[in-house]
Design a protein around this motif. Structure first.
Motif, PDB file in Angstrom:
ATOM      1  N   GLN A 119     -42.525  -6.499 -17.034  1.00  0.00           N
ATOM      2  CA  GLN A 119     -41.409  -7.198 -17.658  1.00  0.00           C
ATOM      3  C   GLN A 119     -41.823  -7.664 -19.046  1.00  0.00           C
ATOM      4  N   GLY A 120     -40.825  -7.970 -19.883  1.00  0.00           N
ATOM      5  CA  GLY A 120     -41.108  -8.508 -21.202  1.00  0.00           C
ATOM      6  C   GLY A 120     -40.664  -7.567 -22.301  1.00  0.00           C
ATOM      7  N   THR A 121     -41.120  -7.845 -23.508  1.00  0.00           N
ATOM      8  CA  THR A 121     -40.782  -7.030 -24.663  1.00  0.00           C
ATOM      9  C   THR A 121     -41.523  -5.704 -24.604  1.00  0.00           C
ATOM     10  N   PRO A 122     -41.122  -4.710 -25.395  1.00  0.00           N
ATOM     11  CA  PRO A 122     -41.852  -3.437 -25.390  1.00  0.00           C
ATOM     12  C   PRO A 122     -43.340  -3.584 -25.715  1.00  0.00           C
ATOM     13  N   ALA A 123     -43.701  -4.475 -26.638  1.00  0.00           N
ATOM     14  CA  ALA A 123     -45.125  -4.660 -26.962  1.00  0.00           C
ATOM     15  C   ALA A 123     -45.883  -5.211 -25.761  1.00  0.00           C
ATOM     16  N   VAL A 124     -45.274  -6.155 -25.044  1.00  0.00           N
ATOM     17  CA  VAL A 124     -45.919  -6.719 -23.856  1.00  0.00           C
ATOM     18  C   VAL A 124     -46.062  -5.658 -22.771  1.00  0.00           C
ATOM     19  N   ILE A 125     -45.040  -4.842 -22.601  1.00  0.00           N
ATOM     20  CA  ILE A 125     -45.103  -3.796 -21.577  1.00  0.00           C
ATOM     21  C   ILE A 125     -46.191  -2.781 -21.922  1.00  0.00           C
ATOM     22  N   CYS A 126     -46.355  -2.448 -23.195  1.00  0.00           N
ATOM     23  CA  CYS A 126     -47.439  -1.540 -23.597  1.00  0.00           C
ATOM     24  C   CYS A 126     -48.791  -2.078 -23.152  1.00  0.00           C
ATOM     25  N   ASP A 127     -49.041  -3.352 -23.427  1.00  0.00           N
ATOM     26  CA  ASP A 127     -50.325  -3.945 -23.056  1.00  0.00           C
ATOM     27  C   ASP A 127     -50.502  -3.974 -21.543  1.00  0.00           C
ATOM     28  N   ARG A 128     -49.450  -4.306 -20.826  1.00  0.00           N
ATOM     29  CA  ARG A 128     -49.564  -4.382 -19.365  1.00  0.00           C
ATOM     30  C   ARG A 128     -49.804  -3.017 -18.744  1.00  0.00           C
ATOM     31  N   LEU A 129     -49.171  -1.996 -19.268  1.00  0.00           N
ATOM     32  CA  LEU A 129     -49.412  -0.650 -18.734  1.00  0.00           C
ATOM     33  C   LEU A 129     -50.830  -0.186 -19.017  1.00  0.00           C
ATOM     34  N   MET A 130     -51.331  -0.507 -20.203  1.00  0.00           N
ATOM     35  CA  MET A 130     -52.710  -0.125 -20.527  1.00  0.00           C
ATOM     36  C   MET A 130     -53.701  -0.810 -19.584  1.00  0.00           C
ATOM     37  N   ARG A 131     -53.488  -2.092 -19.329  1.00  0.00           N
ATOM     38  CA  ARG A 131     -54.401  -2.810 -18.419  1.00  0.00           C
ATOM     39  C   ARG A 131     -54.256  -2.312 -16.994  1.00  0.00           C
ATOM     40  N   ALA A 132     -53.023  -2.067 -16.559  1.00  0.00           N
ATOM     41  CA  ALA A 132     -52.801  -1.628 -15.180  1.00  0.00           C
ATOM     42  C   ALA A 132     -53.442  -0.277 -14.913  1.00  0.00           C
ATOM     43  N   LEU A 133     -53.476   0.584 -15.900  1.00  0.00           N
ATOM     44  CA  LEU A 133     -54.079   1.911 -15.726  1.00  0.00           C
ATOM     45  C   LEU A 133     -55.566   1.929 -16.072  1.00  0.00           C
ATOM     46  N   GLY A 134     -56.158   0.761 -16.344  1.00  0.00           N
ATOM     47  CA  GLY A 134     -57.603   0.681 -16.571  1.00  0.00           C
ATOM     48  C   GLY A 134     -58.068   1.195 -17.906  1.00  0.00           C
ATOM     49  N   VAL A 135     -57.228   1.132 -18.927  1.00  0.00           N
ATOM     50  CA  VAL A 135     -57.618   1.594 -20.261  1.00  0.00           C
ATOM     51  C   VAL A 135     -58.235   0.424 -21.007  1.00  0.00           C
ATOM     52  N   ASP A 136     -59.521   0.547 -21.357  1.00  0.00           N
ATOM     53  CA  ASP A 136     -60.215  -0.503 -22.093  1.00  0.00           C
ATOM     54  C   ASP A 136     -60.957   0.126 -23.268  1.00  0.00           C
ATOM     55  N   ALA A 137     -61.830  -0.658 -23.890  1.00  0.00           N
ATOM     56  CA  ALA A 137     -62.537  -0.173 -25.080  1.00  0.00           C
ATOM     57  C   ALA A 137     -63.479   0.979 -24.766  1.00  0.00           C
TER      58      ALA A 137
END
Length: 613
Positions: free
Chosen positions: A445-463
């Motif tokens: 949920q949230g704005t598109p920018a927030v959803i981008c960050d949440r999807l990246m974290r949920a799929l395990g994408v890090d540095a």
């Protein structure tokens, strides 16, 4: 068989003894008699001469050999056995040149090593020995003192716990690239357990002597190899790789849009993260292109491979997409043009791409895919849908006719476009990754920018993620209240005939007045609607429609008809009675354009920017 020829090779034969004598004589003539024979055979008595003594007198002609004869005993240099053929002087010189290992002490061996060596013993690791290289590197050390006092450099290198570990386990350990606090030197340290007898006092009894002899110390031999040059070279290489990566990432990001265009009817956010720490970045890319008349093109793609070459191909494809998008073509036609261009740029570079167009009037997202992953859409109730086929092969393959599809994108809906780095994992099917993304999107949920960050974290994408990732999220907001009053639509079906133009002007006048536009803007809007309708009546075919749309930033006027011939702006001669309609529209409007519609026919539109409140 010729026994005369081969009998010289048989042991114990007269011909072999004669051949050996002849060979020794030939060596003496060439000056090779001082070199011991490789076979160790005893030479003929006539071939050896006694060497003079040190006082100048002839030495004893009888020289006893140390080799063992054929009969097993040792004898003099005379005889025909197979014993040693070298003299004592010759053998002594050779042995003196190659000393026996037993003749060297451990102190001599360690003292001559260029590496730093120290020997400690006991539970407190008391210093037993340091070699000359260690003294030259860290200074003289006091034997018998504990290592934490006498060898403080070991503590600075973090080796004291390693000594305890080696002493307890009895196994060697190696610590690589340990750097001194000042950074002046780097060492690779190897600690090896050793055992040696205790220094025992004089024993009073035989029992005490036996017990003392059985007692042993446990110590550690510390070997420090100076790898400063190697460490500095590695650091320079790493610095060079960091600079190359920074340059590649800068190139990659410069080819991506620095700021996304924000359409009136959509909220859009995107993110890109390069994979890993290597300099070879990938070719992931995305873009948002406003097409006019409220329509928006959204594109995301991935050039296979890594490095500057992939980034360069990506930049060319992105530039081409923006150019093709200005033609306002259907999605499959844009991909068809890209397919031919990709083959011309580099046939060895495979690229995937999704090109989609959002039309707020229809509430649809029209798309075409070239080997890319499916678009995901989450409805307002949380249901996630996956865009179905059509999906064609990747760009650059040629010989394929792409087709377009549509998926509903109503108010409150969210769509996600992404590259394979988000969902692809080693050892897993990519469908599992897409399913995981669907689950993550259903709860985001949230704005598109927030959803981008949440999807990246949920799929395990890090540095430390090993692949490039690009994600774009777009939302069709569900507007209510005062915000909804800024967005309106109105449409009129035109049947043709002489009454069509007056009806269109009256309809436009009433709608624009109800939307409370200024009088000047109302007059310009009515004039533009009249000219577009007149152009359609003259050059188009039924069915015809006039559509008015307002957003929070602009007024859009659009006329559609059944003829697919696109109008163009031209200069009318003074005597011409027609041909000025499009020129008038282009002069008074902020922008204008035309496109072919999917069902056949065309749409001609213009926009007026609304005054800032």
């Amino acid at each position: 068989m010729n026994f005369t020829r081969w009998s010289a090779r048989f042991p114990g034969t007269q011909r072999r003894a004669a051949a050996r004598t002849e060979h020794a004589a030939a060596q003496a003539k060439r000056g090779e008699g001082a070199v011991p024979a490789a076979r160790g055979g005893r030479a003929d008595p006539g071939t050896e001469r006694a060497a003079p003594a040190a006082d100048g007198k002839p030495a004893d002609p009888t020289v006893s050999g140390t080799g063992t004869g054929a009969g097993g005993g040792s004898g003099t240099s005379s005889g025909s056995g197979s014993g040693s053929g070298t003299t004592t002087a010759q053998r002594t010189g050779v042995l003196a040149a190659v000393p026996s290992l037993d003749e060297l002490s451990v102190r001599e061996v360690l003292g001559r090593l260029p590496a730093l060596v120290a020997l400690v013993h006991g539970p407190e690791h008391r210093v037993a020995y340091v070699n000359d290289a260690y003294t030259a590197g860290f200074g003289a050390r006091t034997p018998g003192a504990p290592a934490h006092e006498a060898l403080p450099e070991l503590g600075e290198l973090g080796l004291l716990p390693l000594l305890d570990q080696v002493q307890r386990s009895g196994k060697s350990r190696t610590a690589k690239n340990r750097t001194t606090p000042g950074g002046a030197h780097s060492y690779t340290v190897t600690c090896t357990p050793v055992e040696f007898p205790k220094a025992k006092p004089p024993a009073n009894t035989a029992a005490e002597a036996g017990s003392e002899a059985e007692a042993h110390h446990t110590g550690v031999l510390i070997h420090l190899a100076d790898v400063t040059d190697h460490a500095e070279a590695v650091e320079r290489l790493r610095a060079s790789e960091r600079r190359q990566r920074e340059a590649a990432v800068t190139l990659q990001r410069s080819l991506l849009p620095q700021e996304l265009e924000q359409p009136d009817d959509l909220r859009v956010a995107a993110t890109y993260q390069p994979g890993g720490t290597e300099a070879a970045v990938g070719g992931d890319w995305y873009d948002v292109i406003t097409l006019g008349a409220g329509r928006t093109a959204l594109v995301i793609g991935d050039v296979m491979g890594r490095g500057v070459r992939a980034a360069a191909v990506m930049g060319q494809l992105r530039t081409a997409v923006r150019a093709y998008a200005r033609l306002d073509l259907p999605p499959h036609e844009v991909l068809q043009l890209l397919d031919g261009l990709a083959a011309e740029i580099d046939a060895s570079q495979i690229a995937t791409c999704v090109y989609a167009v959002h039309d707020p009037n229809e509430g649809l997202l029209a798309y075409a895919s070239a080997g890319h992953l499916p678009i995901l859409v989450r409805d307002e109730d949380g249901t996630v849908r996956r865009a179905a086929d059509p999906t064609g092969p990747p760009l650059g393959t040629g010989g394929w006719l792409h087709t377009s599809g549509t998926i509903a994108l109503g108010p409150g809906s969210t769509a996600v476009l992404y590259t394979d780095g988000l969902v692809e994992r080693r050892g897993e099917d990519i469908d599992e990754g897409v399913a995981a993304l669907e689950r993550a999107l259903s709860g985001a949920q949230g704005t598109p920018a927030v959803i981008c960050d949440r999807l990246m974290r949920a799929l395990g994408v890090d540095a430390d993620h090993d692949d490039d990732v690009a994600v774009m999220v777009l939302q069709q907001p569900a507007r209510t209240g005062a915000d909804a009053e800024l967005f309106h639509n109105a449409a009129l079906e035109l049947l043709g005939g002489i009454e069509a133009a007056p009806r269109a002007r009256a309809f436009a006048q009433g709608v624009l007045a109800s939307w409370r536009f200024p009088v000047e803007l109302c007059d310009l809007g009515v004039l533009a609607a009249s000219e577009l309708v007149a152009n359609s009546l003259q050059h188009g075919t039924p069915p015809m429609r006039l559509r008015l749309r307002r957003t929070d930033r602009r007024l859009i006027i659009e006329v559609t008809d059944g003829d697919d011939h696109l109008p163009r702006r031209r200069r009318a001669e003074p005597g011409d009675e027609t041909g000025r309609g499009i020129s008038i529209v282009a002069t008074i409007a902020s922008s204008w354009g035309s496109r072919r519609t999917p069902g056949g026919g065309k749409a001609v539109w213009c926009e007026f920017a609304l005054p800032d409140k």
